[in-house]
Design an enzyme around this catalytic site. Structure first.
Site, mmCIF file in Angstrom:
data_model
loop_
_atom_site.group_PDB
_atom_site.id
_atom_site.type_symbol
_atom_site.label_atom_id
_atom_site.label_comp_id
_atom_site.label_asym_id
_atom_site.label_seq_id
_atom_site.Cartn_x
_atom_site.Cartn_y
_atom_site.Cartn_z
ATOM 1 N N ARG A 32 57.463 22.210 45.112
ATOM 2 C CA ARG A 32 58.461 21.597 46.009
ATOM 3 C C ARG A 32 57.833 20.725 47.099
ATOM 4 O O ARG A 32 58.513 19.955 47.745
ATOM 5 C CB ARG A 32 59.272 22.705 46.674
ATOM 6 N N LYS A 61 51.789 37.675 37.213
ATOM 7 C CA LYS A 61 52.418 38.816 37.847
ATOM 8 C C LYS A 61 52.974 38.442 39.219
ATOM 9 O O LYS A 61 52.528 37.440 39.779
ATOM 10 C CB LYS A 61 51.434 39.973 37.953
ATOM 11 N N HIS A 98 44.811 39.490 34.532
ATOM 12 C CA HIS A 98 43.516 38.799 34.555
ATOM 13 C C HIS A 98 42.342 39.744 34.286
ATOM 14 O O HIS A 98 41.269 39.304 33.922
ATOM 15 C CB HIS A 98 43.337 37.983 35.846
ATOM 16 N N LYS A 132 38.264 39.398 32.062
ATOM 17 C CA LYS A 132 36.923 39.631 32.627
ATOM 18 C C LYS A 132 35.950 39.934 31.495
ATOM 19 O O LYS A 132 36.259 40.726 30.609
ATOM 20 C CB LYS A 132 36.956 40.807 33.614
ATOM 21 N N GLU A 146 38.394 48.065 46.464
ATOM 22 C CA GLU A 146 38.236 46.764 47.135
ATOM 23 C C GLU A 146 37.932 47.001 48.602
ATOM 24 O O GLU A 146 38.419 47.977 49.192
ATOM 25 C CB GLU A 146 39.526 45.959 47.012
ATOM 26 N N ASP A 164 50.812 47.148 42.163
ATOM 27 C CA ASP A 164 49.908 45.994 42.225
ATOM 28 C C ASP A 164 48.686 46.165 41.315
ATOM 29 O O ASP A 164 48.211 45.208 40.729
ATOM 30 C CB ASP A 164 49.451 45.810 43.685
ATOM 31 N N HIS A 204 46.428 46.416 35.771
ATOM 32 C CA HIS A 204 44.984 46.407 35.527
ATOM 33 C C HIS A 204 44.443 47.775 35.085
ATOM 34 O O HIS A 204 43.719 47.892 34.117
ATOM 35 C CB HIS A 204 44.216 45.964 36.776
ATOM 36 N N LYS A 208 42.578 49.530 48.845
ATOM 37 C CA LYS A 208 42.095 48.436 49.693
ATOM 38 C C LYS A 208 41.300 49.036 50.846
ATOM 39 O O LYS A 208 41.512 50.191 51.234
ATOM 40 C CB LYS A 208 43.290 47.676 50.295
HETATM 41 C C1 BG6 Z 1 45.393 41.250 41.781
HETATM 42 C C2 BG6 Z 1 46.039 42.058 42.859
HETATM 43 O O1 BG6 Z 1 46.137 41.332 40.602
HETATM 44 O O2 BG6 Z 1 44.079 41.738 41.544
HETATM 45 C C3 BG6 Z 1 45.200 42.020 44.125
HETATM 46 O O3 BG6 Z 1 47.325 41.538 43.134
HETATM 47 C C4 BG6 Z 1 43.775 42.427 43.846
HETATM 48 O O4 BG6 Z 1 45.751 42.865 45.125
HETATM 49 C C5 BG6 Z 1 43.217 41.655 42.680
HETATM 50 O O5 BG6 Z 1 43.026 42.169 45.013
HETATM 51 C C6 BG6 Z 1 41.871 42.209 42.266
HETATM 52 O O6 BG6 Z 1 41.288 41.352 41.341
HETATM 53 P P1 BG6 Z 1 39.710 41.226 41.230
HETATM 54 O O7 BG6 Z 1 39.517 40.306 40.067
HETATM 55 O O8 BG6 Z 1 39.227 40.670 42.526
HETATM 56 O O9 BG6 Z 1 39.217 42.605 40.974
#
Ligand code: BG6
Length: 494
Positions: free
Chosen positions: A51, A150, A180, A184, A218, A236, A241, A342
């Protein structure tokens, strides 16, 4: 060995959400690396849609800026950057307004040999209108594909709504749902490790494995990300994942690497997960939220401090630990402990396969006791595989047993840069390879397992347990595993 870079067919990649963070941080740099490697050239086009009132030049400049900011310096090459940027153009539109769609169709080429991919890096609330107009405007050809980012719903019902809306315009073999983690390198390596070696499969079961641990930790915080507060760690990270990692570790060997052969096996794992609901939930689940801490002179804020004022008091979890059970012959009685959070002590993702103790020790007079073997698959950082074994400590002095590890560090073993997950995934879409994307039934099975946990937590009078930023999470997560006489794997080098 086949060439590492096999060029793909020319494409028109339409990226909805082109001015967003994901496009800037991930999609553009990933495309640049692939362009530089010769996997596509200026015959392919990337059409940004958003947009914001940008034009082609502004989009091209954004591509250049993103490459300069996110690509390693040694891969920056002015001539390549200029040629790469020339692939980009831009459409300023409101996707909910049918009139605006003409501008997109003007940019697309009619040639049937050009693959069309529509990448929806936008809020899921826009998936339905985008797909409606893609269908109405006849944008979908047999070689058109749609890529979904997502969050793919917030529960089973909303994910079905998304799948139904997208399914109106595309058939399942044209839909690419991104997780994603599957892109990896080290995650794909789980497949190689398990199914390209004869030695692991015979011991990959409850007769030999004591338990499995998966940690995705993380060190960054989450409170400043608007979306996170509605999601929390369970939706999340676990729903997608971590469950995907569980599937790859636990699935039966597929008959081939064909997308559906693999996805069939993953689905069976998801369907064999023992449901977790209200009863006994506290014993097998822990959720936490980070509180502030002081690190030297720096005050690390709590999750609450990071939230906008109106959201303070939020009960969103920033940490989850669960004890999971897979109800099938292979894994009966083998707990899978998972944890993610986190602002933990380090950024580490790894899978631990903890084998059982030897059945009988012959080393009554030796120094040191045999410790059970352990396989550590380090997904990030310092990607690699470590196998912990017992050996005799060399030299005189009798039999002294010592644990050592066979360490396969990818950085030390291979010269190549580890490509980012998106490099593989973006071009798999063009190749038409769905192996590393989630099928509808997988996604829905994952939500069906997650929903009762979410519901029980939402109905509970208790909130998440606090943990200090920079630690390994709430004490409850230590208790969760120690109650079973086990401990989380933590190496000295963390
Ligand atoms: C994302 C989450 O899908 O994956 C994030 O929404 C997270 O919260 C991230 O930080 C982690 O991905 P990676 O590749 O940094 O481990």
């Amino acid at each position: 060995m086949s060439a590492k870079t096999i060029p793909v067919q020319p494409f028109d990649y339409v990226v909805f959400g082109a001015t967003g963070d994901l496009t800037r941080r991930k999609l553009i740099p990933a495309l640049y690396y692939r362009f530089r490697a010769g996997q596509f050239d200026e015959r392919s086009h990337v059409i940004g849609v958003s947009r914001s009132p940008w034009n082609d030049e502004r989009m091209q400049q954004a591509a250049i800026d993103s490459v300069r900011e996110h690509v390693e310096e040694k891969y920056l090459d002015e001539d390549v950057i200029a040629r790469f940027a020339s692939c980009f153009s831009y459409v300023h539109n409101d996707v909910t307004n049918e009139e605006d769609w003409k501008d997109i169709s003007d940019k697309l080429r009619d040639d049937e040999n050009i693959v069309r991919a529509f990448y929806l890096a936008v809020s899921p609330s826009l998936f339905a209108p985008i797909c409606k107009y893609l269908k109405k405007g006849n944008y979908c050809r047999p070689n058109s594909r749609v890529v979904l980012e997502k969050p793919l719903g917030s529960d089973l019902e909303s994910s079905k709504e998304i799948n139904d809306a997208v399914g109106e315009a595309f058939c399942e073999d044209q839909i690419y749902r991104i997780d994603h983690y599957l892109g990896k390198e080290t995650v794909q390596n789980i497949l190689a490790l398990r199914f390209a070696n004869a030695m692991f499969e015979p011991v990959w079961n409850s007769a030999h494995v004591d338990h499995v641990q998966i940690t995705v930790a993380e060190s960054v915080g989450a409170g400043r990300r608007g979306y996170y507060d509605q999601s929390g760690a369970l939706r999340d990270m676990v729903q997608n994942h971590i469950l995907q990692l569980v599937c790859l570790v636990a699935m039966e060997p597929p008959s081939s690497d064909a997308a559906n052969a693999l996805r069939d096996e993953k689905l069976k794992v998801l369907r064999a997960l023992k449901p977790i609901s209200g009863d006994g939930l506290e014993k097998i689940s822990v959720r936490g939220q980070y509180s502030s801490t002081r690190s030297g002179d720096v005050e690390v804020p709590s999750y609450q401090d990071e939230l906008p004022r109106e959201k303070r008091g939020s009960r969103t979890e920033t940490f989850v630990a669960l004890k999971m059970a897979i109800e099938n012959w292979r894994w009966s009685g083998v707990p899978f402990y998972i944890r993610t959070g986190k602002r933990l002590a380090a950024r580490i993702s790894e899978i631990i396969i903890q084998f059982r103790e030897i059945p009988h020790s012959i080393f009554d007079h030796a120094e040191g006791v045999p410790t059970a073997n352990k396989l550590v698959i380090r997904l990030q950082p310092d990607e690699g595989v470590k196998l912990f074994l017992m050996i005799k400590d060399p030299g005189p002095g009798g039999m002294r047993l010592r644990e050592v590890n066979l360490n396969l560090s990818f950085a030390d073993t291979f010269d190549d840069r580890t490509p980012d997950a998106y490099e593989r995934l973006l071009l798999d879409v063009i190749r038409g390879n769905q192996t590393l994307f989630m099928r509808r039934d997988e996604l829905e099975a994952a939500w069906a397992w997650i929903d009762p946990i979410r519901l029980a937590w939402d109905q509970s009078s208790e909130g998440p347990q606090p943990y200090k930023a920079g630690t390994w999470g709430p004490t409850g997560s230590i208790a969760l595993i120690e109650r079973d006489g086990r401990t989380w794997h933590e190496e000295n080098d963390y």
